[in-house]
Design a protein around this motif. Structure first.
Motif, PDB file in Angstrom:
ATOM      1  N   TYR A  23       5.183   3.738   2.301  1.00  0.00           N
ATOM      2  CA  TYR A  23       4.835   2.479   1.656  1.00  0.00           C
ATOM      3  C   TYR A  23       4.799   1.385   2.717  1.00  0.00           C
ATOM      4  O   TYR A  23       5.724   1.287   3.529  1.00  0.00           O
ATOM      5  CB  TYR A  23       5.869   2.126   0.582  1.00  0.00           C
ATOM      6  CG  TYR A  23       5.640   0.791  -0.071  1.00  0.00           C
ATOM      7  CD1 TYR A  23       4.703   0.654  -1.086  1.00  0.00           C
ATOM      8  CD2 TYR A  23       6.354  -0.329   0.316  1.00  0.00           C
ATOM      9  CE1 TYR A  23       4.481  -0.582  -1.695  1.00  0.00           C
ATOM     10  CE2 TYR A  23       6.142  -1.561  -0.277  1.00  0.00           C
ATOM     11  CZ  TYR A  23       5.211  -1.676  -1.285  1.00  0.00           C
ATOM     12  OH  TYR A  23       4.986  -2.883  -1.875  1.00  0.00           O
TER      13      TYR A  23
ATOM     14  N   ASP B  41      -0.036  11.812   0.740  1.00  0.00           N
ATOM     15  CA  ASP B  41      -0.777  13.002   1.154  1.00  0.00           C
ATOM     16  C   ASP B  41      -0.200  14.137   0.323  1.00  0.00           C
ATOM     17  O   ASP B  41       0.988  14.453   0.434  1.00  0.00           O
ATOM     18  CB  ASP B  41      -0.575  13.249   2.650  1.00  0.00           C
ATOM     19  CG  ASP B  41      -1.201  14.548   3.139  1.00  0.00           C
ATOM     20  OD1 ASP B  41      -1.743  15.316   2.320  1.00  0.00           O
ATOM     21  OD2 ASP B  41      -1.139  14.793   4.354  1.00  0.00           O
TER      22      ASP B  41
ATOM     23  N   ALA C 110       0.851  -1.185   0.000  1.00  0.00           N
ATOM     24  CA  ALA C 110       0.000   0.000   0.000  1.00  0.00           C
ATOM     25  C   ALA C 110       0.889   1.238   0.000  1.00  0.00           C
ATOM     26  O   ALA C 110       1.779   1.375   0.841  1.00  0.00           O
ATOM     27  CB  ALA C 110      -0.904  -0.002   1.230  1.00  0.00           C
TER      28      ALA C 110
ATOM     29  N   TYR D 187       0.800   5.191   0.405  1.00  0.00           N
ATOM     30  CA  TYR D 187      -0.009   6.295   0.920  1.00  0.00           C
ATOM     31  C   TYR D 187       0.649   7.602   0.516  1.00  0.00           C
ATOM     32  O   TYR D 187       1.833   7.798   0.774  1.00  0.00           O
ATOM     33  CB  TYR D 187      -0.095   6.248   2.447  1.00  0.00           C
ATOM     34  CG  TYR D 187      -0.721   4.991   2.981  1.00  0.00           C
ATOM     35  CD1 TYR D 187      -2.094   4.913   3.151  1.00  0.00           C
ATOM     36  CD2 TYR D 187       0.067   3.894   3.312  1.00  0.00           C
ATOM     37  CE1 TYR D 187      -2.676   3.758   3.644  1.00  0.00           C
ATOM     38  CE2 TYR D 187      -0.513   2.736   3.801  1.00  0.00           C
ATOM     39  CZ  TYR D 187      -1.888   2.674   3.970  1.00  0.00           C
ATOM     40  OH  TYR D 187      -2.457   1.537   4.444  1.00  0.00           O
TER      41      TYR D 187
ATOM     42  N   ALA E 270       4.676  10.829   1.973  1.00  0.00           N
ATOM     43  CA  ALA E 270       4.317   9.512   1.450  1.00  0.00           C
ATOM     44  C   ALA E 270       4.986   8.433   2.289  1.00  0.00           C
ATOM     45  O   ALA E 270       6.030   8.653   2.902  1.00  0.00           O
ATOM     46  CB  ALA E 270       4.751   9.378   0.000  1.00  0.00           C
TER      47      ALA E 270
END
Length: 71
Positions: free
Chosen positions: A32, A14, A10, A12, A30
């Motif tokens: 991972y 922002d 995943a 992520y 960010a």
């Protein structure tokens, strides 16, 4: 892509909050998360750092995981 796909990680991101004057109210960031080896890479903060991280994390994480397995 045929058949079922397995999610292995995943990412992520922002995107932050840029201001009109070109500065940031909140810097982009960010991270991972690998769902196979349960590690987290990041977070990284800043526009250029996030761009580089997103562009290279899949390759970088695979390399880091293989290095850890070899040790």
């Amino acid at each position: 892509m045929n058949g079922p796909q397995q999610v292995v990680g995943a990412l992520y991101v922002d995107c932050g909050r840029p201001l009109r004057n070109g500065t940031w109210a909140q810097q982009p960031r960010a991270k991972y998360e690998c769902l196979i080896c349960h590690t987290v890479e990041g977070p990284v903060v800043g526009e250029h750092a996030v761009k580089a991280f997103v562009a290279t994390i899949r390759t970088t994480h695979q390399h880091n995981t293989q290095q850890g397995a070899a040790a």
